[in-house]
Design a protein around this motif. Sequence first.
Motif, PDB file in Angstrom:
ATOM      1  N   LYS A 158      42.260  33.997  51.107  1.00 53.67           N
ATOM      2  CA  LYS A 158      43.038  34.153  49.873  1.00 53.67           C
ATOM      3  C   LYS A 158      44.247  35.044  50.098  1.00 53.67           C
ATOM      4  O   LYS A 158      45.332  34.766  49.583  1.00 53.67           O
ATOM      5  CB  LYS A 158      42.148  34.701  48.755  1.00 53.67           C
ATOM      6  N   GLN A 159      44.102  36.098  50.891  1.00 53.45           N
ATOM      7  CA  GLN A 159      45.223  36.988  51.197  1.00 53.45           C
ATOM      8  C   GLN A 159      46.277  36.275  52.040  1.00 53.45           C
ATOM      9  O   GLN A 159      47.479  36.411  51.778  1.00 53.45           O
ATOM     10  CB  GLN A 159      44.729  38.241  51.930  1.00 53.45           C
ATOM     11  N   LEU A 160      45.858  35.501  53.030  1.00 52.64           N
ATOM     12  CA  LEU A 160      46.798  34.758  53.859  1.00 52.64           C
ATOM     13  C   LEU A 160      47.567  33.724  53.039  1.00 52.64           C
ATOM     14  O   LEU A 160      48.778  33.551  53.221  1.00 52.64           O
ATOM     15  CB  LEU A 160      46.065  34.061  55.012  1.00 52.64           C
ATOM     16  N   MET A 161      46.870  33.054  52.136  1.00 48.59           N
ATOM     17  CA  MET A 161      47.541  32.076  51.276  1.00 48.59           C
ATOM     18  C   MET A 161      48.556  32.760  50.374  1.00 48.59           C
ATOM     19  O   MET A 161      49.674  32.268  50.198  1.00 48.59           O
ATOM     20  CB  MET A 161      46.528  31.296  50.433  1.00 48.59           C
ATOM     21  N   GLU A 162      48.192  33.896  49.811  1.00 51.54           N
ATOM     22  CA  GLU A 162      49.088  34.635  48.929  1.00 51.54           C
ATOM     23  C   GLU A 162      50.346  35.080  49.678  1.00 51.54           C
ATOM     24  O   GLU A 162      51.456  34.944  49.176  1.00 51.54           O
ATOM     25  CB  GLU A 162      48.367  35.843  48.328  1.00 51.54           C
ATOM     26  N   TYR A 171      37.344  33.174  59.374  1.00 52.47           N
ATOM     27  CA  TYR A 171      37.902  33.978  58.296  1.00 52.47           C
ATOM     28  C   TYR A 171      36.880  34.179  57.189  1.00 52.47           C
ATOM     29  O   TYR A 171      36.048  33.305  56.945  1.00 52.47           O
ATOM     30  CB  TYR A 171      39.113  33.268  57.677  1.00 52.47           C
ATOM     31  N   THR A 172      37.000  35.311  56.499  1.00 54.00           N
ATOM     32  CA  THR A 172      36.244  35.485  55.267  1.00 54.00           C
ATOM     33  C   THR A 172      37.033  34.822  54.146  1.00 54.00           C
ATOM     34  O   THR A 172      38.229  34.557  54.291  1.00 54.00           O
ATOM     35  CB  THR A 172      36.041  36.974  54.934  1.00 54.00           C
ATOM     36  N   VAL A 173      36.379  34.565  53.031  1.00 58.48           N
ATOM     37  CA  VAL A 173      37.056  33.948  51.885  1.00 58.48           C
ATOM     38  C   VAL A 173      38.181  34.859  51.398  1.00 58.48           C
ATOM     39  O   VAL A 173      39.271  34.388  51.071  1.00 58.48           O
ATOM     40  CB  VAL A 173      36.045  33.646  50.751  1.00 58.48           C
TER      41      VAL A 173
END
Length: 68
Positions: free
Chosen positions: A56-60, A50-52
């Motif tokens: 961040k999008q997956l966590m959101e 994954y890219t950073v």
Amino acid sequence: MNANEVKTSELEQCGREQNTFGKKQLAGSAVFSPKEKDVLAVVLQENEYYTVEEVKQLMELYLTKEVI
């Protein structure tokens, strides 16, 4: 610039060369807090990269998902 911003920029610089990171690399990075690392353990797949920004999008998405 605070310490977290510096760590983020360091990881992003490394990511530009290789562009993606594995679950273990992301979980071991200084970019994410311990609470965020708990979410990473649930959201990320073991054999994926994954890219950073993707992380961040997956966590959101996970954190804003409606609870049934």
